[in-house]
Design an enzyme around this catalytic site. Structure first.
Site, PDB file in Angstrom:
ATOM      1  N   GLN A 147       0.795  -1.221   0.000  1.00 39.88           N
ATOM      2  CA  GLN A 147       0.000   0.000   0.000  1.00 39.88           C
ATOM      3  C   GLN A 147       0.832   1.278   0.000  1.00 39.88           C
ATOM      4  O   GLN A 147       0.315   2.336  -0.353  1.00 39.88           O
ATOM      5  CB  GLN A 147      -0.957   0.001   1.198  1.00 39.88           C
ATOM      6  CG  GLN A 147      -2.005  -1.094   1.091  1.00 39.88           C
ATOM      7  CD  GLN A 147      -2.993  -1.065   2.251  1.00 39.88           C
ATOM      8  OE1 GLN A 147      -2.756  -1.647   3.293  1.00 39.88           O
ATOM      9  NE2 GLN A 147      -4.107  -0.364   2.074  1.00 39.88           N
ATOM     10  N   GLU A 200      -4.945  -9.716   9.559  1.00 44.52           N
ATOM     11  CA  GLU A 200      -6.342 -10.046   9.308  1.00 44.52           C
ATOM     12  C   GLU A 200      -6.570 -11.335   8.522  1.00 44.52           C
ATOM     13  O   GLU A 200      -7.015 -11.304   7.374  1.00 44.52           O
ATOM     14  CB  GLU A 200      -7.018  -8.862   8.600  1.00 44.52           C
ATOM     15  CG  GLU A 200      -6.872  -7.559   9.378  1.00 44.52           C
ATOM     16  CD  GLU A 200      -7.580  -6.379   8.711  1.00 44.52           C
ATOM     17  OE1 GLU A 200      -7.945  -6.490   7.542  1.00 44.52           O
ATOM     18  OE2 GLU A 200      -7.757  -5.347   9.377  1.00 44.52           O
ATOM     19  N   GLU A 254      -5.072  -1.501  14.464  1.00 47.39           N
ATOM     20  CA  GLU A 254      -5.435  -0.507  13.450  1.00 47.39           C
ATOM     21  C   GLU A 254      -6.768   0.112  13.830  1.00 47.39           C
ATOM     22  O   GLU A 254      -7.667  -0.588  14.293  1.00 47.39           O
ATOM     23  CB  GLU A 254      -5.646  -1.119  12.047  1.00 47.39           C
ATOM     24  CG  GLU A 254      -4.430  -1.518  11.280  1.00 47.39           C
ATOM     25  CD  GLU A 254      -4.792  -2.115   9.910  1.00 47.39           C
ATOM     26  OE1 GLU A 254      -5.873  -1.800   9.355  1.00 47.39           O
ATOM     27  OE2 GLU A 254      -3.996  -2.916   9.406  1.00 47.39           O
TER      28      GLU A 254
HETATM   29  C1  PNW Z   1      -7.759  -2.923   7.010  1.00 46.35           C
HETATM   30  N1  PNW Z   1     -14.114  -3.659   7.818  1.00 46.35           N
HETATM   31  O1  PNW Z   1      -8.739  -3.696   6.438  1.00 46.35           O
HETATM   32  C2  PNW Z   1      -6.467  -3.334   6.350  1.00 46.35           C
HETATM   33  O2  PNW Z   1      -5.593  -3.980   7.229  1.00 46.35           O
HETATM   34  C3  PNW Z   1      -5.764  -2.236   5.629  1.00 46.35           C
HETATM   35  O3  PNW Z   1      -4.851  -2.767   4.702  1.00 46.35           O
HETATM   36  C4  PNW Z   1      -6.765  -1.304   4.986  1.00 46.35           C
HETATM   37  O4  PNW Z   1      -6.143  -0.328   4.189  1.00 46.35           O
HETATM   38  C5  PNW Z   1      -7.570  -0.668   6.092  1.00 46.35           C
HETATM   39  O5  PNW Z   1      -8.207  -1.620   6.902  1.00 46.35           O
HETATM   40  C6  PNW Z   1      -8.632   0.298   5.594  1.00 46.35           C
HETATM   41  O6  PNW Z   1      -9.581  -0.370   4.817  1.00 46.35           O
HETATM   42  C7  PNW Z   1     -10.059  -3.589   6.827  1.00 46.35           C
HETATM   43  O7  PNW Z   1     -14.952  -3.797   6.909  1.00 46.35           O
HETATM   44  C8  PNW Z   1     -11.027  -3.351   5.865  1.00 46.35           C
HETATM   45  O8  PNW Z   1     -14.474  -3.593   8.983  1.00 46.35           O
HETATM   46  C9  PNW Z   1     -12.356  -3.390   6.201  1.00 46.35           C
HETATM   47  C10 PNW Z   1     -12.749  -3.616   7.507  1.00 46.35           C
HETATM   48  C11 PNW Z   1     -11.796  -3.814   8.471  1.00 46.35           C
HETATM   49  C12 PNW Z   1     -10.450  -3.813   8.132  1.00 46.35           C
END
Ligand code: PNW
Length: 504
Positions: free
Chosen positions: A29, A177, A393
Site C-alpha cells: 500500500q 487479518e 489498526e
Molecule cells: C484494514 N471492515 O482492512 C487493512 O488492514 C488495511 O490494509 C486497509 O487499508 C484498512 O483496513 C482500511 O480499509 C479492513 O470492513 C477493511 O471492517 C475493512 C474492515 C476492516 C479492516
C-alpha cells in the site's frame, strides 16, 4: 487539539510510559518500487494489473508513496512529531521473489537499512510479516494459501526475517487479518482470473483452506519463536473485527446474530485463547467444510498469541436474517458472510461516509462508543484468557470524492480529527474506567495510499499524499492524534530523537 475531549476528566487521565502507540501501514500500500531491486511479483501486482476493473480507479501499487525510496524522510517526520512506534509490513516477495528458494540480497540490504534507519530515528518497529502480498510464484505453483505447503514456505520466510531483525523489533505480527481469507480475495487473486481456484488440492473450499493454513502458519512461527529461537519480543496476529449490537436486545434471534458474528470473525481464529480447536458453533454450521485439527495442531495453536491484536474501525447493528444459516450451508464453496453469521449491518452512531460505490467505504461509520464496548466484549466475554489487547489498526477515510475541492479542504479533515479524538477517548475510557487492559493502539495510516480494491479513491492517511510529486503533508487529524498523547504518556520530546533528521 482541534476537537475537544468528549469527557473533560480524560484530560487528566494518564497512560503508562510503556504504552504502545504509533501509526500502521503495509508494504504494497505504501512502498511502490513494485518491480525494483529484485522484488518478485505478488498476487496484488497481478490483481492490480491484470484483473481489469477489480480496482476501482485501475490504480496500482507500482508507485503510490514511494516509501521504498523515501523511508528516511517518513521516519524523520514521525520522529519530529514524536510518534514512538511505526507498524509497517515487510514484503515477502522482496526477500524471496519466488516465495521460497533463492534469497534476494538487494531486498535484504534494503530492509536492513529500513530497520536501522527507523531505530536510529528513535522509532520502534512493530512489524507485520504478511499483509496480503502473497508471492505470485506460490500461487502459480501450488495455489498458495489453499495448499498446506504454504505453511512451511511462510515459516522459512518468517524465520529468516525474525532471526535477522528480532533485536530491533519488540512486536511481531505474523498476519494481517486472516479473516480476509474468508471475506474477500485479499490473500489470492480473484475468481475472475482463476475461476477454478477453489478446491485445488485439499478439496477444501479455498477460503476455508486459506484460513486453516494461515492459522497453522501463525502457530508454527510463534511456537518456534518462543521455544527454539527464544525471541525477546511479543508475537501475535492482527484480527479484523468490529463491534456488534443486537438490533433488539430483547430478541433472542438478534442476540444470537451478534454471537454468530463474533464467532465467525474472531472466534474462527480464537483458538490461541481457547483450547486451540475450532469452536462448536463453527463445527456445527460448517460441518465437513471445516478441517479437523489434530491434537498436535491444537496444542500448537493454543497459547500462540502473546496479546490480542484487533483492527477495529467501526460498529454495526446485527439483526437475524431468516434462513441465513441455511443459505450459508448451501453455498459450500463460498461461505459468504453475513449469511453465515446470520446478521445484517448498520452504523450504530456517528455518521456514515456515504453510499457504496461512491467511495467504496460504505462499511465505515464513526462509532466511537462502539470501540469502548467492543474492547470490553473481547476481553471480558469472548477471550478472557488474553492478557492484554492492542488496537492494531483504527482509522477513517474522508472526504467523499466530490468534496476534495482544494488542498485546504483535504488538510482540514475535521471529521477524521473528530473520529480520532472520540476513538482515543473511548479507548482510554475502556482502560481507565472499565479496567480493560489496553496496552497499545495504531492509527491507519501514515499517508494516503493504495486502498486495495478502492485504489486511490479512498484515502485513510493522516498525511495527504500528492501521488505525482510524492509530497506528504500532515492533516489536522495527524496533529489531533499526536497531541492527544501529550500529558497522558511520555510525550514527543522523549520518544523520537526530536531533532527532525532521524537519518542516523
Ligand atoms: C484494514 N471492515 O482492512 C487493512 O488492514 C488495511 O490494509 C486497509 O487499508 C484498512 O483496513 C482500511 O480499509 C479492513 O470492513 C477493511 O471492517 C475493512 C474492515 C476492516 C479492516
Amino acid at each position: 487539539p482541534l476537537v475537544a475531549s468528549s469527557d473533560p476528566s480524560l484530560n487528566s487521565a494518564s497512560l503508562p510510559d510503556n504504552f504502545v502507540w504509533g501509526i500502521a501501514a503495509s508494504s504494497y500500500q505504501i512502498e511502490g518500487a513494485a518491480k525494483d531491486e529484485g522484488k518478485g511479483p505478488s498476487v496484488w501486482d497481478l490483481i492490480a494489473h491484470r484483473d481489469i476493473g477489480a480496482v476501482a480507479d485501475n490504480s496500482t501499487g507500482d508507485v503510490v508513496g514511494s516509501h521504498y525510496y523515501l523511508y528516511k524522510q517518513d521516519f524523520a517526520r514521525l520522529a519530529k512529531l514524536g510518534v514512538p512506534y511505526f507498524s509497517p509490513s515487510l514484503s515477502w516477495p522482496r526477500f524471496f521473489p519466488f516465495g521460497n528458494g533463492p534469497l534476494n540480497q538487494e531486498g535484504v540490504a534494503h530492509y536492513d537499512d529500513v530497520i536501522a534507519s527507523m531505530v536510529s530515528a528513535g522509532i520502534k518497529p512493530a512489524v507485520t510479516l504478511f499483509h496480503w502480498d502473497t508471492p505470485l510464484a506460490l500461487f502459480n505453483s501450488y495455489g498458495a494459501w489453499s495448499d498446506p505447503k504454504i505453511v512451511d514456505d511462510f515459516f522459512n520466510y518468517a524465520k529468516f526475517v525474525i532471526t535477522r531483525y528480532d533485536k530491533y523489533v519488540p512486536i511481531w505480527y505474523t498476519f494481517n487479518e486472516p479473516q480476509y481469507c474468508n471475506w474477500q480475495y485479499q490473500y489470492y487473486p480473484s475468481g475472475r482470473l482463476y475461476p477454478s481456484y477453489n478446491n485445488i488440492s485439499t478439496g477444501l473450499p479455498a477460503r476455508i483452506a486459506c484460513s486453516h493454513h494461515t492459522l497453522l502458519a501463525h502457530a508454527k512461527v510463534s511456537k518456534w519463536y518462543h521455544e527454539d529461537f527464544k525471541g525477546t519480543g511479543r508475537i501475535t496476529f492482527k484480527n479484523s473485527g468490529n463491534f456488534y449490537e443486537a438490533a433488539d436486545p430483547l430478541s433472542p434471534a438478534d442476540v444470537d446474530a451478534v454471537a454468530r458474528n463474533y464467532e465467525f470473525v474472531l472466534g474462527w481464529f480464537g483458538g490461541c485463547w481457547r483450547d486451540g480447536d475450532y469452536s462448536p458453533m463453527l463445527k456445527k454450521t460448517l460441518g465437513t467444510m471445516l478441517p479437523v485439527l489434530s491434537t498436535e495442531e491444537k496444542e500448537m495453536i493454543k497459547g500462540s498469541c502473546d496479546f490480542f491484536g484487533i483492527d477495529a474501525y467501526t460498529g454495526y447493528i446485527a439483526t437475524s436474517i431468516p434462513g441465513g444459516s441455511a443459505a450459508c450451508a448451501a453455498n459450500s464453496s463460498h461461505p459468504a458472510f453475513p449469511e453465515c453469521a446470520n446478521s445484517a449491518s448498520l452504523g450504530t452512531d456517528g455518521f456514515p461516509l456515504g453510499p457504496a460505490g461512491d467511495n467504496g467505504v460504505s462499511w465505515l461509520y464513526s462509532t466511537p462508543t462502539g470501540i469502548r464496548k467492543f474492547l470490553n466484549v473481547i476481553m471480558k466475554e469472548l477471550f478472557p484468557t488474553a492478557t492484554d489487547v492492542v488496537v492494531s489498526e483504527f482509522g477513517f477515510a474522508e472526504p467523499f470524492e466530490g468534496e476534495q475541492t482544494s488542498l485546504q479542504t483535504i488538510l482540514w479533515d475535521l471529521r477524521r480529527a473528530d473520529y480520532y479524538q472520540s476513538f482515543l477517548d473511548n479507548i482510554l475510557l475502556a482502560r481507565t474506567i472499565d479496567g480493560v487492559n489496553v496496552t497499545g493502539l495504531f492509527a491507519w495510516s501514515i499517508f494516503d495510499n493504495f486502498e486495495w480494491f478502492a485504489g486511490s479513491k479512498v484515502k485513510f492517511g493522516v498525511q495527504y499524499l500528492n501521488y505525482t510529486s510524492m509530497e506528504r503533508v500532515p492533516k489536522a487529524s495527524m496533529f489531533q492524534f499526536v497531541d492527544w498523547f501529550k500529558g497522558k504518556v511520555g510525550s514527543g520530546e522523549n520518544v523520537g530523537n526530536g531533532n527532525g533528521t532521524g537519518m542516523g
